[in-house]
Design a protein around this motif. Sequence first.
Motif, short mmCIF file in Angstrom:
data_model
loop_
_atom_site.label_atom_id
_atom_site.label_comp_id
_atom_site.label_asym_id
_atom_site.label_seq_id
_atom_site.Cartn_x
_atom_site.Cartn_y
_atom_site.Cartn_z
N UNK A 184 13.40 -1.58 2.46
CA UNK A 184 12.91 0.07 2.57
C UNK A 184 12.52 1.05 3.23
N UNK A 185 12.65 1.98 3.19
CA UNK A 185 12.03 2.70 5.03
C UNK A 185 10.70 3.16 3.95
N UNK A 186 10.72 4.15 3.00
CA UNK A 186 9.72 4.92 2.60
C UNK A 186 9.35 4.21 1.51
N UNK A 200 -0.73 -1.50 -0.79
CA UNK A 200 -1.06 -0.63 -1.58
C UNK A 200 -2.77 -0.02 -0.78
N UNK A 201 -2.36 0.04 0.38
CA UNK A 201 -4.10 0.39 0.66
C UNK A 201 -4.58 2.06 -0.37
N UNK A 202 -4.41 2.91 -0.68
CA UNK A 202 -4.91 3.67 -1.17
C UNK A 202 -4.89 3.60 -2.73
N UNK A 206 2.25 3.08 -4.67
CA UNK A 206 3.13 3.34 -3.78
C UNK A 206 2.44 2.31 -2.68
N UNK A 207 3.44 1.44 -2.02
CA UNK A 207 2.73 0.18 -1.02
C UNK A 207 4.14 1.01 -0.19
N UNK A 208 3.35 1.05 1.61
CA UNK A 208 4.03 1.28 2.58
C UNK A 208 4.69 2.32 3.03
N UNK A 209 4.38 3.61 1.90
CA UNK A 209 5.13 4.66 1.87
C UNK A 209 4.63 5.62 2.94
#
Length: 210
Positions: A184-186, A200-202, A206-209
């Motif tokens: 899932x590239x984005x 989802x650090x922020x 949305x995780x790993x965007x």
Amino acid sequence: MQKLLKLLVVMMIFVLGFTGFAANNIAEAKAGKKFTDKLVKCVDGDTAYFKKAGKSRFLYVDTPESTNKIEAYGKTASKYTCNKLKSAKKIQLQYDGTKKDKYGRTLVWVWVDGKLLQKLLVQKGYVKKFYDYGTYSYESELVKLQKKAQKDKVGLWSKKKESVTIATTNKTNFKNCTELRKYYPNGVPKSHKAYQAKMDRDKDGYACER
């Protein structure tokens, strides 16, 4: 009599001129005043986060998917949008009627260094369709540009279709974002089976965007 006729002619010119001036002002003011904003992060071809506007969906245009369901020209459109936003010296946004969609995203026209990003996307052939929930300020211009893009066979409308290579997996538990992005590239939204809160650090759902 002649003086009266001259007076009537002058009044007519004034009225017509004022009407035209007012009509132009209404057309120009419809979309609202532009305001400067800063990019926080880019999501895909038609979505980004801005400092003031928050998570924003670009008005009227719909680019191919590049996250969960990857479509032809999805990654290309996403890369183009992100490059334009990241390299822009000045980003301006503009509201046009309803400010939010049903998902809570802010609806905006996006200007990069004085150029309408939606227009650039259409000209490149990266817009697959328009979502028409009302009458928007730049709608007619974008429709004309879409017809030209189709006629010129650029991007999505070209004879040489972009191939889509998608890695597939049934795996849902990834160790980190590097591993997740192979499939899932984005990144993935909170509703996706591969979503993990730790990625989802922020804390925006949305995780790993990128």
